[in-house]
Motif scaffolding. Sequence first.
Motif, PDB file in Angstrom:
ATOM      1  N   ILE A   1       0.814  -1.212   0.000  1.00  0.00           N
ATOM      2  CA  ILE A   1       0.000   0.000   0.000  1.00  0.00           C
ATOM      3  C   ILE A   1       0.850   1.266   0.000  1.00  0.00           C
ATOM      4  O   ILE A   1       0.327   2.352  -0.176  1.00  0.00           O
ATOM      5  CB  ILE A   1      -0.986   0.019   1.191  1.00  0.00           C
ATOM      6  N   SER A   2       2.156   1.121   0.173  1.00  0.00           N
ATOM      7  CA  SER A   2       3.041   2.283   0.118  1.00  0.00           C
ATOM      8  C   SER A   2       4.455   1.837  -0.204  1.00  0.00           C
ATOM      9  O   SER A   2       4.925   0.827   0.321  1.00  0.00           O
ATOM     10  CB  SER A   2       3.022   3.047   1.444  1.00  0.00           C
ATOM     11  N   VAL A   3       5.103   2.613  -1.085  1.00  0.00           N
ATOM     12  CA  VAL A   3       6.501   2.359  -1.440  1.00  0.00           C
ATOM     13  C   VAL A   3       7.236   3.687  -1.446  1.00  0.00           C
ATOM     14  O   VAL A   3       6.806   4.640  -2.101  1.00  0.00           O
ATOM     15  CB  VAL A   3       6.626   1.707  -2.831  1.00  0.00           C
ATOM     16  N   SER A   4       8.328   3.775  -0.707  1.00  0.00           N
ATOM     17  CA  SER A   4       9.190   4.955  -0.731  1.00  0.00           C
ATOM     18  C   SER A   4      10.561   4.540  -1.250  1.00  0.00           C
ATOM     19  O   SER A   4      11.155   3.586  -0.743  1.00  0.00           O
ATOM     20  CB  SER A   4       9.334   5.572   0.662  1.00  0.00           C
ATOM     21  N   ILE A   5      11.048   5.250  -2.250  1.00  0.00           N
ATOM     22  CA  ILE A   5      12.362   4.989  -2.826  1.00  0.00           C
ATOM     23  C   ILE A   5      13.322   6.084  -2.374  1.00  0.00           C
ATOM     24  O   ILE A   5      12.984   7.277  -2.398  1.00  0.00           O
ATOM     25  CB  ILE A   5      12.302   4.951  -4.363  1.00  0.00           C
ATOM     26  N   VAL A   6      14.521   5.683  -1.972  1.00  0.00           N
ATOM     27  CA  VAL A   6      15.535   6.612  -1.476  1.00  0.00           C
ATOM     28  C   VAL A   6      16.789   6.450  -2.323  1.00  0.00           C
ATOM     29  O   VAL A   6      17.385   5.364  -2.359  1.00  0.00           O
ATOM     30  CB  VAL A   6      15.857   6.342   0.007  1.00  0.00           C
ATOM     31  N   THR A   7      17.186   7.514  -2.995  1.00  0.00           N
ATOM     32  CA  THR A   7      18.367   7.473  -3.844  1.00  0.00           C
ATOM     33  C   THR A   7      18.800   8.899  -4.162  1.00  0.00           C
ATOM     34  O   THR A   7      18.017   9.834  -4.016  1.00  0.00           O
ATOM     35  CB  THR A   7      18.089   6.713  -5.159  1.00  0.00           C
ATOM     36  N   ALA A   8      20.035   9.056  -4.611  1.00  0.00           N
ATOM     37  CA  ALA A   8      20.532  10.382  -4.971  1.00  0.00           C
ATOM     38  C   ALA A   8      19.951  10.864  -6.294  1.00  0.00           C
ATOM     39  O   ALA A   8      19.980  12.059  -6.584  1.00  0.00           O
ATOM     40  CB  ALA A   8      22.055  10.363  -5.053  1.00  0.00           C
ATOM     41  N   ASP A   9      19.403   9.966  -7.088  1.00  0.00           N
ATOM     42  CA  ASP A   9      18.879  10.272  -8.419  1.00  0.00           C
ATOM     43  C   ASP A   9      17.357  10.434  -8.352  1.00  0.00           C
ATOM     44  O   ASP A   9      16.617   9.453  -8.269  1.00  0.00           O
ATOM     45  CB  ASP A   9      19.254   9.140  -9.378  1.00  0.00           C
ATOM     46  N   GLY A  10      16.883  11.688  -8.389  1.00  0.00           N
ATOM     47  CA  GLY A  10      15.452  11.931  -8.272  1.00  0.00           C
ATOM     48  C   GLY A  10      14.651  11.296  -9.390  1.00  0.00           C
ATOM     49  O   GLY A  10      13.536  10.799  -9.174  1.00  0.00           O
ATOM     50  N   THR A  11      15.190  11.296 -10.607  1.00  0.00           N
ATOM     51  CA  THR A  11      14.491  10.691 -11.744  1.00  0.00           C
ATOM     52  C   THR A  11      14.297   9.201 -11.513  1.00  0.00           C
ATOM     53  O   THR A  11      13.202   8.657 -11.727  1.00  0.00           O
ATOM     54  CB  THR A  11      15.283  10.926 -13.040  1.00  0.00           C
ATOM     55  N   LEU A  12      15.343   8.529 -11.070  1.00  0.00           N
ATOM     56  CA  LEU A  12      15.247   7.100 -10.784  1.00  0.00           C
ATOM     57  C   LEU A  12      14.271   6.837  -9.650  1.00  0.00           C
ATOM     58  O   LEU A  12      13.464   5.899  -9.705  1.00  0.00           O
ATOM     59  CB  LEU A  12      16.633   6.554 -10.427  1.00  0.00           C
ATOM     60  N   ALA A  13      14.323   7.666  -8.607  1.00  0.00           N
ATOM     61  CA  ALA A  13      13.441   7.475  -7.455  1.00  0.00           C
ATOM     62  C   ALA A  13      11.979   7.518  -7.869  1.00  0.00           C
ATOM     63  O   ALA A  13      11.162   6.696  -7.428  1.00  0.00           O
ATOM     64  CB  ALA A  13      13.721   8.542  -6.397  1.00  0.00           C
TER      65      ALA A  13
END
Length: 346
Positions: free
Chosen positions: A274-286
């Motif tokens: 029900i929720s996914v948070s992506i953490v990375t230095a690349d905003g486009t990829l996130a």
Amino acid sequence: MSEGKVKRKIIFLIFAAVMVVAGGCGTDGGDTEASRDLFAMDTYMTVTAYGKGATEAVDQAADEISRLDQLLSTGNEDSEIYKINQSGDGILSEETAYLVERSLDLYEATDGAFDIAIYPVMKVWGFTDDNFRVPDADELKDLLTLTDASDISYDKETSQIVFKKDGMQIDFGGIAKGYTSARIMDIFRACGIKSGLVNLGGNVQALGTKKDGSSWRVAVQDPQDTDQYLGVLSIQDKAVITSGGYERYFEQDGRTYHHIIDPKTGYPVENGLISVSIVTADGTLADGLSTSVFIMGKEAATEYWRNHSDEFDMILMTDDREIYVTEGIADSFESEMDTKIIEKKV
């Protein structure tokens, strides 16, 4: 057919900094803090910068947001995307070509979970214009023949794009905000800003640290109670982009339909996440991965992360309210709820 009801997420996870720049930035201004709120890309945004020249940095970021909104809009008849969708082919500008390349790479990497060709299906559900309805199975079956990004022919040498089937259309809605936040970071750096934050409707990207040198603290929203949060993540030079069915949905005949559509079925995803948070230095990829991982489901997402753990980390919440955090950010995430760590090796 009953009238749909919609809720959009207008949640600020934290106060943030925003906007993007095309050129250099003078640093002779005396302002050391600037912030602006605005509405673009169908969401509320906040941009904040700290340091000498902060006002100019924020102004340039605001101009860039407006420019990208017009460039990437599917509804603006003057936009490049609108014209390509009408003609079915064209020579792309450098910026649009970049997004097409990133999108097609993600399509391949995620086994089709990220698909910019899903736009015709999004339209028939009403998620593009708020005219919500549940399409019948035959209608979706026909549309799914037009929603496969493998039917997009793209030549990197000439930047020419051709849709192999009449009626195909594309949309960067699953990646545009992340690209925008990444561009804002570029603007801040060009302006000499070392501390800033962008909040695009709850999607956050941070530059450096806070003014006092401490990490930014980003609250991750609880998808089942938008007044609460799952936990707080400490970040530096990272984007945190979240996808969930609570962001946009409508109700019909006692059932809720959200906007995250599985490209393989044409229906809203129902896989336990029900929720996914992506953490990375690349905003486009996130941005691209937040949608893709949601569509994959927990098990496939875990396997995908283990194969790409050097690129991103993630926070997952299941419909039974279990939280899973990948080990790369386990020490940076605080929550009062029980949290399970996904490790690189089983």
